[in-house]
Design a protein around this motif. Structure first.
Motif, PDB file in Angstrom:
ATOM      1  N   ALA A 180       0.863  -1.221   0.052  1.00  0.00           N
ATOM      2  CA  ALA A 180       0.115   0.014   0.172  1.00  0.00           C
ATOM      3  C   ALA A 180       0.818   1.097  -0.061  1.00  0.00           C
ATOM      4  N   ALA A 181       2.045   1.187   0.357  1.00  0.00           N
ATOM      5  CA  ALA A 181       2.887   2.172   0.285  1.00  0.00           C
ATOM      6  C   ALA A 181       3.709   2.673  -0.819  1.00  0.00           C
ATOM      7  N   SER A 182       4.076   3.872  -1.109  1.00  0.00           N
ATOM      8  CA  SER A 182       4.628   4.221  -2.312  1.00  0.00           C
ATOM      9  C   SER A 182       6.327   4.296  -2.226  1.00  0.00           C
ATOM     10  N   GLY A 183       6.856   4.280  -0.845  1.00  0.00           N
ATOM     11  CA  GLY A 183       8.137   4.342  -0.562  1.00  0.00           C
ATOM     12  C   GLY A 183       8.316   3.507   0.641  1.00  0.00           C
ATOM     13  N   PRO A 184       9.512   3.622   1.186  1.00  0.00           N
ATOM     14  CA  PRO A 184      10.119   2.864   2.479  1.00  0.00           C
ATOM     15  C   PRO A 184       8.971   3.041   3.770  1.00  0.00           C
ATOM     16  N   VAL A 185       8.849   1.954   4.265  1.00  0.00           N
ATOM     17  CA  VAL A 185       7.996   2.024   5.415  1.00  0.00           C
ATOM     18  C   VAL A 185       8.821   1.727   6.765  1.00  0.00           C
ATOM     19  N   THR A 186       8.772   2.556   7.600  1.00  0.00           N
ATOM     20  CA  THR A 186       9.484   2.248   9.135  1.00  0.00           C
ATOM     21  C   THR A 186       9.047   1.181   9.769  1.00  0.00           C
ATOM     22  N   LEU A 187       9.683   0.469  10.609  1.00  0.00           N
ATOM     23  CA  LEU A 187       9.097  -0.665  11.442  1.00  0.00           C
ATOM     24  C   LEU A 187       8.002  -0.388  12.202  1.00  0.00           C
ATOM     25  N   ASP A 188       7.778   1.032  12.836  1.00  0.00           N
ATOM     26  CA  ASP A 188       6.888   1.156  13.897  1.00  0.00           C
ATOM     27  C   ASP A 188       5.317   1.294  13.162  1.00  0.00           C
ATOM     28  N   ARG A 189       5.571   1.711  11.815  1.00  0.00           N
ATOM     29  CA  ARG A 189       4.187   1.827  11.171  1.00  0.00           C
ATOM     30  C   ARG A 189       3.710   0.656  10.640  1.00  0.00           C
ATOM     31  N   MET A 190       4.488  -0.456  10.799  1.00  0.00           N
ATOM     32  CA  MET A 190       3.933  -1.783  10.316  1.00  0.00           C
ATOM     33  C   MET A 190       3.550  -2.756  11.766  1.00  0.00           C
ATOM     34  N   LEU A 191       3.660  -2.035  12.857  1.00  0.00           N
ATOM     35  CA  LEU A 191       3.228  -2.743  13.946  1.00  0.00           C
ATOM     36  C   LEU A 191       1.710  -2.812  13.976  1.00  0.00           C
ATOM     37  N   PRO A 192       1.306  -3.976  14.663  1.00  0.00           N
ATOM     38  CA  PRO A 192      -0.361  -4.070  15.169  1.00  0.00           C
ATOM     39  C   PRO A 192      -0.902  -2.660  15.672  1.00  0.00           C
ATOM     40  N   VAL A 193      -2.120  -2.265  15.684  1.00  0.00           N
ATOM     41  CA  VAL A 193      -2.947  -1.308  16.021  1.00  0.00           C
ATOM     42  C   VAL A 193      -2.709  -1.100  17.543  1.00  0.00           C
ATOM     43  N   PRO A 194      -2.883  -2.216  18.367  1.00  0.00           N
ATOM     44  CA  PRO A 194      -2.812  -2.292  19.720  1.00  0.00           C
ATOM     45  C   PRO A 194      -1.426  -1.824  20.389  1.00  0.00           C
ATOM     46  N   ALA A 195      -0.425  -2.487  19.635  1.00  0.00           N
ATOM     47  CA  ALA A 195       1.100  -2.349  20.043  1.00  0.00           C
ATOM     48  C   ALA A 195       1.439  -0.762  19.722  1.00  0.00           C
ATOM     49  N   ARG A 196       1.021  -0.168  18.517  1.00  0.00           N
ATOM     50  CA  ARG A 196       1.509   0.952  17.995  1.00  0.00           C
ATOM     51  C   ARG A 196       0.809   2.154  18.944  1.00  0.00           C
ATOM     52  N   GLU A 197      -0.422   1.832  19.422  1.00  0.00           N
ATOM     53  CA  GLU A 197      -1.046   2.864  20.211  1.00  0.00           C
ATOM     54  C   GLU A 197      -0.447   3.000  21.585  1.00  0.00           C
ATOM     55  N   GLY A 198      -0.556   1.587  22.083  1.00  0.00           N
ATOM     56  CA  GLY A 198       0.348   1.348  23.525  1.00  0.00           C
ATOM     57  C   GLY A 198      -0.793   1.426  24.663  1.00  0.00           C
ATOM     58  N   GLU A 199      -2.109   1.708  24.234  1.00  0.00           N
ATOM     59  CA  GLU A 199      -3.193   1.750  25.353  1.00  0.00           C
ATOM     60  C   GLU A 199      -3.752   0.254  25.498  1.00  0.00           C
ATOM     61  N   GLY A 200      -3.599  -0.336  26.803  1.00  0.00           N
ATOM     62  CA  GLY A 200      -4.302  -1.631  27.033  1.00  0.00           C
ATOM     63  C   GLY A 200      -3.549  -2.734  26.536  1.00  0.00           C
ATOM     64  N   CYS A 201      -2.256  -2.371  26.023  1.00  0.00           N
ATOM     65  CA  CYS A 201      -1.511  -3.611  25.570  1.00  0.00           C
ATOM     66  C   CYS A 201      -0.207  -3.993  26.662  1.00  0.00           C
ATOM     67  N   PRO A 202      -0.377  -5.291  27.204  1.00  0.00           N
ATOM     68  CA  PRO A 202       0.669  -5.675  28.135  1.00  0.00           C
ATOM     69  C   PRO A 202       2.048  -5.452  27.537  1.00  0.00           C
ATOM     70  N   PRO A 203       2.978  -5.282  28.516  1.00  0.00           N
ATOM     71  CA  PRO A 203       4.442  -5.173  27.865  1.00  0.00           C
ATOM     72  C   PRO A 203       4.954  -6.399  26.901  1.00  0.00           C
ATOM     73  N   MET A 204       4.530  -7.669  27.536  1.00  0.00           N
ATOM     74  CA  MET A 204       5.038  -8.862  26.794  1.00  0.00           C
ATOM     75  C   MET A 204       4.402  -8.904  25.518  1.00  0.00           C
ATOM     76  N   ARG A 205       3.188  -8.582  25.435  1.00  0.00           N
ATOM     77  CA  ARG A 205       2.646  -8.653  24.030  1.00  0.00           C
ATOM     78  C   ARG A 205       3.014  -7.559  23.236  1.00  0.00           C
ATOM     79  N   ARG A 206       3.182  -6.297  23.827  1.00  0.00           N
ATOM     80  CA  ARG A 206       4.012  -5.176  22.870  1.00  0.00           C
ATOM     81  C   ARG A 206       5.261  -5.733  22.380  1.00  0.00           C
ATOM     82  N   ARG A 207       5.984  -6.293  23.070  1.00  0.00           N
ATOM     83  CA  ARG A 207       7.462  -6.639  22.882  1.00  0.00           C
ATOM     84  C   ARG A 207       7.374  -7.715  21.620  1.00  0.00           C
ATOM     85  N   SER A 208       6.160  -8.811  21.725  1.00  0.00           N
ATOM     86  CA  SER A 208       6.142  -9.891  20.705  1.00  0.00           C
ATOM     87  C   SER A 208       5.845  -9.081  19.593  1.00  0.00           C
TER      88      SER A 208
END
Length: 261
Positions: A199-227
């Motif tokens: 979907a992107a026309s150029g390079p995409v950084t790693l943080d932009r490809m994270l799942p939505v819960p891990a990207r927002e960081g709200e309600g996501c446990p630390p272990m699940r975010r690290r995974s």
């Protein structure tokens, strides 16, 4: 004649017969008759039967087996007397004489066996009165360890297992079940990375490809975010290795970016 006269002063179960030719117990009278130590023809069998009838009537608690035994004894006396009263030249007289002789021999043999049994019983018994040196004593069985005791509950469970047909079948071994953690998988990350790169026309950084819960960081446990970070970065490296994507990193402090090849 009362019960006291019939059974004697000792109160035995054998009636006391009182006749002109004999006075004593019925069993002893039969033994004397079989051994030909008393003249049966001189006995008043009618008086004998009358005394036994009185004995049975005056003893209601007398067992039926004892009454039958008395009847058999009197029948034996009547049979012997009837055969001995036959003429001397009658063949049945000789048969009766031979039968009496055999009965006398059997009686003597029984007396000898009883004396031998009494002599053996009076001797010291091995294992009871005397013991072999080193052998366990009579109380050895009582000193057995408690391993002879039976658990009744376990015994009943064993019986139920036999009745159910499960006897001899070993119980199932427990299987190791690993703990299932709620983590992001690499497979899901690979699908997400491919969709982001397409979907992107150029390079995409790693943080932009994270799942939505891990990207927002709200309600996501630390272990699940690290995974989420680990699975996404692993999926990107696999795509680079397979030639589907390329990695770009301008500065070491910045996150790597990926783009389609």
């Amino acid at each position: 004649m009362g019960q006291y006269d019939l059974f004697g002063e000792e109160g035995g179960s054998d009636p006391i017969i009182r006749l002109d030719a004999y006075q004593g117990g019925l069993t002893h009278l039969l033994a004397l008759a079989q051994a030909r130590r008393i003249d049966i023809r001189s006995l008043d069998l009618v008086a004998l039967v009358d005394q036994l009838t009185v004995a049975i009537r005056t003893s209601p608690a007398l067992p039926l087996g004892r009454r039958a035994e008395w009847a058999v004894m009197v029948s034996g006396l009547l049979l012997l007397r009837s055969r001995l009263l036959l003429p001397a030249d009658d063949p049945r007289q000789q048969e009766a004489t031979d039968e009496v002789t055999r009965l006398r021999a059997r009686l003597l043999a029984a007396e000898e066996a009883a004396r031998a049994a009494a002599w053996l019983s009076a001797r010291p018994q091995l294992g009871h009165d005397i013991h072999v040196y080193g052998a366990p004593g009579p109380d050895a069985i009582a000193e057995e360890p408690p391993e002879w005791e039976i658990d009744r509950i376990e015994f009943l469970w064993g019986c139920l297992a036999v009745f159910d047909g499960n006897w001899g079948v070993p119980p199932p071994e427990p299987h190791y079940v690993p703990v299932q953690l709620d983590l992001f998988s690499v497979e899901d990350a690979r699908v997400r990375v491919r969709h982001s790169l397409a979907a992107a026309s150029g390079p995409v950084t790693l943080d932009r490809m994270l799942p939505v819960p891990a990207r927002e960081g709200e309600g996501c446990p630390p272990m699940r975010r690290r995974s989420a970070w680990t699975s996404t970065f692993t999926a990107c490296l696999e795509l680079v290795k397979q030639g589907e994507a390329s990695a770009v990193q301008d500065q070491p402090q910045r996150l790597p970016a990926f783009c389609r090849t």
